[in-house]
Design an enzyme around this catalytic site. Structure first.
Site, mmCIF file in Angstrom:
data_model
loop_
_atom_site.group_PDB
_atom_site.id
_atom_site.type_symbol
_atom_site.label_atom_id
_atom_site.label_comp_id
_atom_site.label_asym_id
_atom_site.label_seq_id
_atom_site.Cartn_x
_atom_site.Cartn_y
_atom_site.Cartn_z
ATOM 1 N N SER A 220 0.929 -1.387 0.074
ATOM 2 C CA SER A 220 0.129 0.041 0.045
ATOM 3 C C SER A 220 0.710 1.331 -0.047
ATOM 4 C CB SER A 220 -1.001 -0.081 1.202
ATOM 5 O OG SER A 220 -2.022 0.735 0.954
ATOM 6 N N ASP A 384 -9.315 -3.748 -5.487
ATOM 7 C CA ASP A 384 -9.233 -4.656 -4.307
ATOM 8 C C ASP A 384 -10.139 -4.310 -3.095
ATOM 9 O OD1 ASP A 384 -7.705 -2.531 -3.215
ATOM 10 O OD2 ASP A 384 -5.794 -3.569 -3.186
ATOM 11 N N HIS A 418 -7.435 -5.732 -0.283
ATOM 12 C CA HIS A 418 -6.333 -4.834 -0.082
ATOM 13 C C HIS A 418 -5.690 -5.612 1.423
ATOM 14 C CE1 HIS A 418 -4.020 -1.093 -0.686
ATOM 15 N NE2 HIS A 418 -4.052 -0.947 0.738
#
Length: 439
Positions: A220, A384, A418
């Site tokens: 991320s 995601d 995610h």
């Protein structure tokens, strides 16, 4: 000549992923469950390139200390209640202390202020902070079972299973998620300090492992920090010290999702998370970092109201509409936006792994223009759950089409969120197989 691997069609990628995963699983079963596993694991470890893990947003733990200069906005905070010693200010949504009366103190002490004289963000006056356990993966590990798979703990454990060892060939680079890289030429002391520490860590990891170059693994927002770090590092250094970049769950265009928390302020929430949502906390430098990029979204409506639509192109107008000050909008335009617009290929071998097949916000509809409404109507696309497929495809174009990029592969894993990328067993094993492949 450098070898280029252009982005594959999704179906090809999935077939490749399954075949590679099967091969790796069979290899690991053979190595670690037959014969003398400990000896074989040592042999495997001796041949591994070191890894440095850079976590996602909010996964760096922070300690704090208050001084006599601190004038709390929340009553009852400060030295009389919290003493003069260091205490844990942030542990991934969980305060170590169980005293609810301290939550407003933490929210107060986490906020940043912009110093126009220094041209930089600072801690709230009288508050000192430090990142916990830089260089190790300790800050990715939590006693709270609910937080076990939020950061990189699952990936760390899987890497340990194939021969990686903390402090020997596996290291961590947590950062203060409240700050962010600024446009070149502007002061960003905290990011500069992180970059210096990160560079030394990579060099030390290499030297400890027979001068092997390092594999960087990011999740991320850690990928954003790492891409900027690499872009600002000399090319000769990159090619000497970085074997491969494995970047999880990040495109190059930000996300419309991050426009939502800016639309409301949670002034008296029941828990710490509500006060420090990174993209909703208007004091954080990082709140602008992953807003949708004009390069990717252009004038596509992202927030829709009856009177006016807002896009990446007119983001400044949206920020004013939801109540940010002109100074904050200026900081977005001068500090954050240039970083977003100038992301470039890292020029080191790179694998990008992203989840798809999960409903992911594409647009927010506040039809009556009431941005403080509890929840807008959501229009979903693919991604995601946080990162849109559109920004991943933009990443493929940006990096895959750069003639100076030595190697690039994009992998899309279906039905993976995610968080699932670093917690679902299949996804984590897939990530580890790519790390082993990069060796």
């Amino acid at each position: 000549m450098h070898h280029h691997l252009r982005p594959l069609a999704t179906q090809q990628i999935l077939q490749l992923s399954q075949m590679e995963l099967l091969a790796v699983v069979l290899l690991l079963v053979t190595l670690f469950f037959v014969g003398a596993p400990s000896l074989l694991a040592q042999d495997a470890a001796s041949g591994l390139n070191p890894v440095v893990l850079v976590p996602g947003n909010t996964c760096g733990q922070l300690d704090a200390q208050v001084t006599d200069e601190y004038k709390p906005q929340a009553p009852g905070c400060g030295i009389p209640k919290q003493s003069r010693g260091w205490f844990r200010l942030w542990e991934n949504f969980t305060a170590l202390q169980e005293d609810p009366s301290l939550l407003p103190c933490y929210a107060d002490q986490l906020q940043l202020v912009y110093d126009p004289v220094a041209g930089d963000y600072r801690n709230f006056p009288g508050v000192k902070t430090r990142v916990v356990s830089f260089g190790t993966t300790q800050s990715f590990r939590f006693n709270d079972p609910a937080r076990k798979n939020v950061c990189l703990e699952g990936l760390v454990q899987e890497l340990e299973g194939v021969g990686y060892r903390e402090g020997a060939n596996m290291f961590g680079a947590p950062y203060d998620f409240r700050y962010a890289p600024a446009a070149p030429g502007l002061s960003s002391e905290v990011f500069s300090d992180f970059s210096s520490s990160f560079r030394l860590l990579v060099e030390r990891a290499s030297e400890m492992n027979g001068n092997k170059p390092v594999i960087l693994v990011t999740h991320s927002m850690g990928g954003l920090f790492t891409m900027v770090f690499l872009d600002r590092s000399p090319l000769a250094w990159r090619r000497r010290y970085v074997k491969h970049l494995v970047m999880l769950c990040l495109g190059v265009g930000g996300s419309p999702l991050n426009m939502w928390p800016l639309a409301f302020e949670t002034l008296s929430p029941p828990s710490l998370p509500g006060t420090v949502l990174t993209y909703g906390n208007r004091s954080f430098a990082s709140m602008f970092s992953l807003l949708p990029s004009p390069k990717v979204y252009g004038d596509t409506p992202l927030v829709i109201t009856q009177a006016k639509n807002y896009s990446a192109d007119n983001m400044g107008e949206y920020l004013v509409a939801v109540g940010l000050s002109e100074e904050q909008v200026a900081l977005y335009r001068t500090r954050a936006l240039p970083v977003t617009l100038n992301l470039r290929a890292p020029l080191v071998p790179m694998t990008s792994i992203n989840g798809i097949g999960v409903p992911t916000i594409d647009r927010l509809v506040f039809w009556d223009g009431n941005f403080t409404a509890a929840k807008p109507e959501l229009v979903n696309g693919d991604g995601d759950g946080q990162i849109n497929l559109q920004t991943v495809l933009a990443l493929e174009r940006l990096i895959g089409d750069d003639p100076d990029q030595p190697y690039f592969k994009s992998i899309l894993i279906p039905n993976t969120t995610h968080k699932g990328m670093i917690s679902d067993e299949f996804a984590v094993k897939r990530v580890v197989s790519e790390i082993l492949g990069a060796n």
